[in-house]
Design an enzyme around this catalytic site. Structure first.
Site, PDB file in Angstrom:
ATOM      1  N   PRO A  63      32.191  36.282  26.920  1.00 22.49           N
ATOM      2  CA  PRO A  63      31.317  37.428  26.678  1.00 22.49           C
ATOM      3  C   PRO A  63      31.683  38.679  27.471  1.00 22.49           C
ATOM      4  O   PRO A  63      32.064  38.597  28.642  1.00 22.49           O
ATOM      5  CB  PRO A  63      29.931  36.917  27.097  1.00 22.49           C
ATOM      6  CG  PRO A  63      30.195  35.767  27.991  1.00 22.49           C
ATOM      7  CD  PRO A  63      31.471  35.141  27.503  1.00 22.49           C
ATOM      8  N   ASN A  64      31.564  39.799  26.780  1.00 24.92           N
ATOM      9  CA  ASN A  64      31.753  41.148  27.336  1.00 24.92           C
ATOM     10  C   ASN A  64      33.202  41.522  27.612  1.00 24.92           C
ATOM     11  O   ASN A  64      33.500  42.661  27.967  1.00 24.92           O
ATOM     12  CB  ASN A  64      30.905  41.342  28.614  1.00 24.92           C
ATOM     13  CG  ASN A  64      29.432  41.181  28.326  1.00 24.92           C
ATOM     14  OD1 ASN A  64      28.902  41.834  27.431  1.00 24.92           O
ATOM     15  ND2 ASN A  64      28.761  40.292  29.048  1.00 24.92           N
ATOM     16  N   ARG A  78      34.415  48.823  30.464  1.00 22.46           N
ATOM     17  CA  ARG A  78      33.384  48.123  31.222  1.00 22.46           C
ATOM     18  C   ARG A  78      33.705  48.086  32.714  1.00 22.46           C
ATOM     19  O   ARG A  78      34.760  47.574  33.107  1.00 22.46           O
ATOM     20  CB  ARG A  78      33.320  46.691  30.671  1.00 22.46           C
ATOM     21  CG  ARG A  78      32.424  45.776  31.401  1.00 22.46           C
ATOM     22  CD  ARG A  78      32.681  44.327  30.995  1.00 22.46           C
ATOM     23  NE  ARG A  78      31.802  43.474  31.727  1.00 22.46           N
ATOM     24  CZ  ARG A  78      32.027  42.205  31.972  1.00 22.46           C
ATOM     25  NH1 ARG A  78      33.116  41.617  31.507  1.00 22.46           N
ATOM     26  NH2 ARG A  78      31.172  41.500  32.670  1.00 22.46           N
ATOM     27  N   TYR A 115      37.119  45.662  36.682  1.00 23.07           N
ATOM     28  CA  TYR A 115      37.937  45.064  35.623  1.00 23.07           C
ATOM     29  C   TYR A 115      39.121  45.927  35.185  1.00 23.07           C
ATOM     30  O   TYR A 115      39.875  45.516  34.301  1.00 23.07           O
ATOM     31  CB  TYR A 115      37.037  44.725  34.424  1.00 23.07           C
ATOM     32  CG  TYR A 115      35.878  43.826  34.803  1.00 23.07           C
ATOM     33  CD1 TYR A 115      36.115  42.594  35.423  1.00 23.07           C
ATOM     34  CD2 TYR A 115      34.551  44.201  34.574  1.00 23.07           C
ATOM     35  CE1 TYR A 115      35.061  41.773  35.801  1.00 23.07           C
ATOM     36  CE2 TYR A 115      33.488  43.384  34.942  1.00 23.07           C
ATOM     37  CZ  TYR A 115      33.756  42.174  35.554  1.00 23.07           C
ATOM     38  OH  TYR A 115      32.716  41.354  35.937  1.00 23.07           O
ATOM     39  N   ASN A 143      39.281  32.877  30.258  1.00 20.14           N
ATOM     40  CA  ASN A 143      38.391  33.711  31.064  1.00 20.14           C
ATOM     41  C   ASN A 143      37.038  33.626  30.374  1.00 20.14           C
ATOM     42  O   ASN A 143      36.794  34.292  29.368  1.00 20.14           O
ATOM     43  CB  ASN A 143      38.873  35.166  31.126  1.00 20.14           C
ATOM     44  CG  ASN A 143      37.967  36.001  32.025  1.00 20.14           C
ATOM     45  OD1 ASN A 143      36.906  35.537  32.451  1.00 20.14           O
ATOM     46  ND2 ASN A 143      38.383  37.231  32.324  1.00 20.14           N
ATOM     47  N   ALA A 182      30.868  35.420  32.223  1.00 16.85           N
ATOM     48  CA  ALA A 182      29.685  34.910  32.919  1.00 16.85           C
ATOM     49  C   ALA A 182      29.390  33.451  32.582  1.00 16.85           C
ATOM     50  O   ALA A 182      28.742  32.751  33.383  1.00 16.85           O
ATOM     51  CB  ALA A 182      28.478  35.787  32.587  1.00 16.85           C
ATOM     52  N   GLU A 230      41.726  28.356  34.434  1.00 18.52           N
ATOM     53  CA  GLU A 230      40.617  29.322  34.504  1.00 18.52           C
ATOM     54  C   GLU A 230      41.148  30.601  35.137  1.00 18.52           C
ATOM     55  O   GLU A 230      41.875  30.552  36.128  1.00 18.52           O
ATOM     56  CB  GLU A 230      39.496  28.735  35.375  1.00 18.52           C
ATOM     57  CG  GLU A 230      38.381  29.724  35.654  1.00 18.52           C
ATOM     58  CD  GLU A 230      37.325  29.185  36.625  1.00 18.52           C
ATOM     59  OE1 GLU A 230      37.167  27.941  36.740  1.00 18.52           O
ATOM     60  OE2 GLU A 230      36.667  30.017  37.277  1.00 18.52           O
ATOM     61  N   HIS A 274      40.269  34.972  36.082  1.00 24.23           N
ATOM     62  CA  HIS A 274      39.354  36.110  36.175  1.00 24.23           C
ATOM     63  C   HIS A 274      40.132  37.346  36.605  1.00 24.23           C
ATOM     64  O   HIS A 274      41.061  37.250  37.413  1.00 24.23           O
ATOM     65  CB  HIS A 274      38.243  35.843  37.199  1.00 24.23           C
ATOM     66  CG  HIS A 274      37.463  34.609  36.875  1.00 24.23           C
ATOM     67  ND1 HIS A 274      36.479  34.593  35.924  1.00 24.23           N
ATOM     68  CD2 HIS A 274      37.567  33.356  37.339  1.00 24.23           C
ATOM     69  CE1 HIS A 274      36.000  33.363  35.817  1.00 24.23           C
ATOM     70  NE2 HIS A 274      36.645  32.592  36.665  1.00 24.23           N
ATOM     71  N   ARG A 325      32.408  38.754  45.356  1.00 21.42           N
ATOM     72  CA  ARG A 325      31.291  39.431  44.686  1.00 21.42           C
ATOM     73  C   ARG A 325      29.966  38.706  44.959  1.00 21.42           C
ATOM     74  O   ARG A 325      29.806  38.105  46.005  1.00 21.42           O
ATOM     75  CB  ARG A 325      31.627  39.552  43.195  1.00 21.42           C
ATOM     76  CG  ARG A 325      32.921  40.356  42.970  1.00 21.42           C
ATOM     77  CD  ARG A 325      33.265  40.493  41.515  1.00 21.42           C
ATOM     78  NE  ARG A 325      32.215  41.211  40.789  1.00 21.42           N
ATOM     79  CZ  ARG A 325      32.146  41.279  39.457  1.00 21.42           C
ATOM     80  NH1 ARG A 325      33.064  40.667  38.720  1.00 21.42           N
ATOM     81  NH2 ARG A 325      31.182  41.945  38.868  1.00 21.42           N
TER      82      ARG A 325
HETATM   83  C1  DQA Z   1      34.993  37.795  35.083  1.00 23.81           C
HETATM   84  C2  DQA Z   1      34.086  37.524  36.277  1.00 23.81           C
HETATM   85  C3  DQA Z   1      32.726  37.050  35.828  1.00 23.81           C
HETATM   86  O1  DQA Z   1      31.897  36.814  36.954  1.00 23.81           O
HETATM   87  C4  DQA Z   1      32.068  38.101  34.960  1.00 23.81           C
HETATM   88  O2  DQA Z   1      30.825  37.627  34.483  1.00 23.81           O
HETATM   89  C5  DQA Z   1      32.941  38.538  33.849  1.00 23.81           C
HETATM   90  C6  DQA Z   1      34.351  38.771  34.107  1.00 23.81           C
HETATM   91  C7  DQA Z   1      36.356  38.399  35.512  1.00 23.81           C
HETATM   92  O3  DQA Z   1      37.276  38.358  34.713  1.00 23.81           O
HETATM   93  O4  DQA Z   1      36.478  38.920  36.619  1.00 23.81           O
HETATM   94  O5  DQA Z   1      32.482  38.783  32.740  1.00 23.81           O
HETATM   95  O6  DQA Z   1      35.258  36.565  34.426  1.00 23.81           O
END
Ligand code: DQA
Length: 148
Positions: free
Chosen positions: A9-10, A17, A22, A73, A76, A97, A99, A106
């Site tokens: 998501p997102n 964003r 990011y 990735n 959340a 995994e 990020h 954070r």
């Molecule tokens: C993320 C880190 C997550 O905590 C966050 O919710 C994201 C992006 C990252 O790529 O840094 O959506 O996965």
């Protein structure tokens, strides 16, 4: 070797964003870079993004027997989704995994991952470069274990 990149998501909003966390690279750019690197390595790579937990789970289930490794990735959902964890473990497909941001620097809730303990490895904090590092790590792992 068939690999799958999954973004949760997102992450479709990368580039716009919260650039301080990011960066400014878009998801389309990241996917292009990753496809080019995979192609240069003779590896096939599919890319999938969804904001829906069930769609991510469906895609993981559909990958069984088709995909030899997953880069994920999960956004959340990393910190919340036992269902996503179960899908990955149930598929038995090795995964990395990753990020963009350093989740350990954070909020405390980002320091829990439901995916990390069964991952081949975790890459966090290198911005868009995390994707390339994760691809290198996954390919090295699969080459080592598949030829063993
Ligand atoms: C993320 C880190 C997550 O905590 C966050 O919710 C994201 C992006 C990252 O790529 O840094 O959506 O996965």
């Amino acid at each position: 070797m068939n690999l799958l990149l999954i973004n949760g998501p997102n992450l479709n909003l990368l580039g716009q964003r919260e650039p301080s966390f990011y960066g400014t690279t878009t998801l389309v750019d990241i996917e292009q870079q990753l496809r080019a690197k995979a192609e240069a390595e003779g590896v096939s790579l599919d890319c999938f993004q969804s904001n829906f937990e069930g769609a991510l789970i469906d895609r993981i289930q559909e990958s069984m027997g088709v995909v030899s490794g997953i880069l994920i990735n999960a956004g959340a959902f990393t910190h919340t989704s036992i269902a996503l964890r179960d899908a990955l473990l149930g598929s038995a497909i090795p995964y990395v995994e990753l990020h963009l941001s350093n989740t350990y620097s954070r909020e405390p809730f980002r320091q829990n991952s439901y995916l990390a303990d069964h991952a081949v490895g975790v890459i966090t904090g290198f911005g868009a470069f995390s994707y390339l590092l994760a691809l290198d790590g996954l390919m090295a792992y699969l080459r080592r274990t598949q030829s063993a």
